[in-house]
Enzyme design. Sequence first.
Site, PDB file in Angstrom:
ATOM      1  N   HIS A   1       0.828  -1.228   0.000  1.00 54.83           N
ATOM      2  CA  HIS A   1       0.000   0.000   0.000  1.00 54.83           C
ATOM      3  C   HIS A   1       0.856   1.271   0.000  1.00 54.83           C
ATOM      4  CE1 HIS A   1       0.150  -0.033   4.566  1.00 54.83           C
ATOM      5  NE2 HIS A   1       0.182   1.266   4.351  1.00 54.83           N
TER       6      HIS A   1
ATOM      7  N   ASP B   1      -0.455  -7.530   1.302  1.00 56.02           N
ATOM      8  CA  ASP B   1       0.121  -6.180   1.430  1.00 56.02           C
ATOM      9  C   ASP B   1       1.652  -6.264   1.533  1.00 56.02           C
ATOM     10  OD1 ASP B   1       0.372  -3.481   1.720  1.00 56.02           O
ATOM     11  OD2 ASP B   1      -0.511  -3.363   3.731  1.00 56.02           O
TER      12      ASP B   1
ATOM     13  N   SER C   1       4.075   1.921   8.511  1.00 54.74           N
ATOM     14  CA  SER C   1       3.720   0.953   7.465  1.00 54.74           C
ATOM     15  C   SER C   1       4.926   0.556   6.636  1.00 54.74           C
ATOM     16  CB  SER C   1       2.693   1.571   6.516  1.00 54.74           C
ATOM     17  OG  SER C   1       1.432   1.477   7.087  1.00 54.74           O
ATOM     18  N   GLY C   2       4.988  -0.738   6.292  1.00 55.58           N
ATOM     19  CA  GLY C   2       6.092  -1.238   5.474  1.00 55.58           C
ATOM     20  C   GLY C   2       7.292  -1.628   6.305  1.00 55.58           C
TER      21      GLY C   2
HETATM   22  C1  4AZ Z   1      -1.133   3.229   8.822  1.00 53.14           C
HETATM   23  O1  4AZ Z   1      -2.087   3.909   8.504  1.00 53.14           O
HETATM   24  C2  4AZ Z   1      -1.253   2.331  10.023  1.00 53.14           C
HETATM   25  N1  4AZ Z   1      -1.989   0.447  14.549  1.00 53.14           N
HETATM   26  C3  4AZ Z   1      -0.221   1.467  10.336  1.00 53.14           C
HETATM   27  C4  4AZ Z   1      -0.343   0.661  11.445  1.00 53.14           C
HETATM   28  C5  4AZ Z   1      -1.449   0.714  12.227  1.00 53.14           C
HETATM   29  C6  4AZ Z   1      -2.482   1.576  11.939  1.00 53.14           C
HETATM   30  C7  4AZ Z   1      -2.381   2.394  10.821  1.00 53.14           C
HETATM   31  C8  4AZ Z   1      -1.532  -0.195  13.423  1.00 53.14           C
HETATM   32  O2  4AZ Z   1      -0.083   3.258   8.194  1.00 53.14           O
END
Ligand code: 4AZ
Length: 447
Positions: A256, A301, A397-398
């Site tokens: 993503h 993902d 993320s990632g």
């Molecule tokens: C995000 O939006 C995201 N609490 C990544 C991890 C989590 C929530 C949102 C986990 O990148």
Amino acid sequence: MPADTSLPQSTKHLKCLCEQDKQAQSIRPVVVRARTRACLEPWVIGLITFISLIVLAVCIGLIVHYVRYNQRTTYNYYSTLSFTSDKLYGEFGKEASENFTEMSQKIESMVKNAFHKSSLRQAFVKSHIIKFSQKEHGVLAHMLLTFRFPSTEDPETVNKIIQRVLHEKLQDAVGPHKLNPEFVKIKKINKTETDNFLNNCCGTRRNRTIRQSFRIVGGTEVQEGEWPWQASLQWDGIHRCGATLIHDTWLVSAAHCFRTYKDPARWTASFGVKIEPPKMKQSLRRIIVHEKYKYPSHDYDISVAELSSPVSYTNAVHRICLPDASREFHPGDEMFVTGFGALQNDGSSQNQLWQVQVDLIDTKICNEHKVYNKAITPRMLCAGSLKGNRDACQGDSGGPLVSPDARDIWYLAGIVSWGDECGQPNKPGVYARVTAFRDWISSKTGV
Ligand code: 4AZ
């Protein structure tokens, strides 16, 4: 004696005392001096001086010995051991495979026992198998040995003692793998050479001061070298996602992260615990997103990204190990997630890397109605705390979710993917399950 009637009763008593004091002061030194002169013959004084000097000399000797003994220097050696095995080399030769770990553990504990039964018991620190190689009649185990000796020790003598211990003690070492103690080679190496060997191995960490922290919010900042595989992915110079170094030219991240930003030329990856200034920076050559990733689903993902040129491994930047597809992580396993993401829901990304300890959560529990109500697929895993607080957040993320094996080598278990806000009770972090994508990763990168 007649009483002195010129003074009141209490003062008379005082006067009396004062007079006694005066007398005592004038008499006592004479008496003491006379006694000392009478008791201490010159030979006694000589004997006392002599004994005092001996006691002093012994004390100084003990202090010097203690200081010397405790001032130890680290000595590193590169050693190869030749052995034959019922198992085929192909079964354990692959770095980070379960068989590699099992074989390494056996040899490391054999070597540890050998030194513990020898005169080097105190000096031995550890052995670390770095690789196996094949030769005509068997296999070679390549190993780093660390000792701490008093700094006065002669390295050449030490070398010979180590070799003798390995020769003698491995002779009667027990175990299914026949070690050939005749073929033990050993060479002293310096700190830089040792670091280079360790930095070329996956999953090793140099700076390992884990302080307990309960969430990235208010949690602990990471020291240089603690999580050397962490990367920050930046689009036009702005941090967007985390990523993990798995090879000198390959990163693993989330699919993503590249949903709207696809052009590799506008992406850069930076390494080190600060985004600015970074320890290293590299542009991306290629981005491969999993073919089955379809937004808005969170399934599949995962992505891999190729760097435009290889990074040079250092103590602060090197790769993590990938687990075998068959490796099982268990609910309750202690893991760590790291990232430059927000410290609270909808917060802003950080210039500094943060870490948080999370527990692996059973998928059945994570799929319960009050948690994620069947949204967790076999390609996902949940980690955090059902009580809330310990979690990854936006901007993480990632990035990596990591777990150590019994040899303290670290593996990538998950990739930060999604979650309902951050740190909420019954809403743990959800991660892409790396073992489910192990074959996909090797098909795209050869790692
Ligand atoms: C995000 O939006 C995201 N609490 C990544 C991890 C989590 C929530 C949102 C986990 O990148």
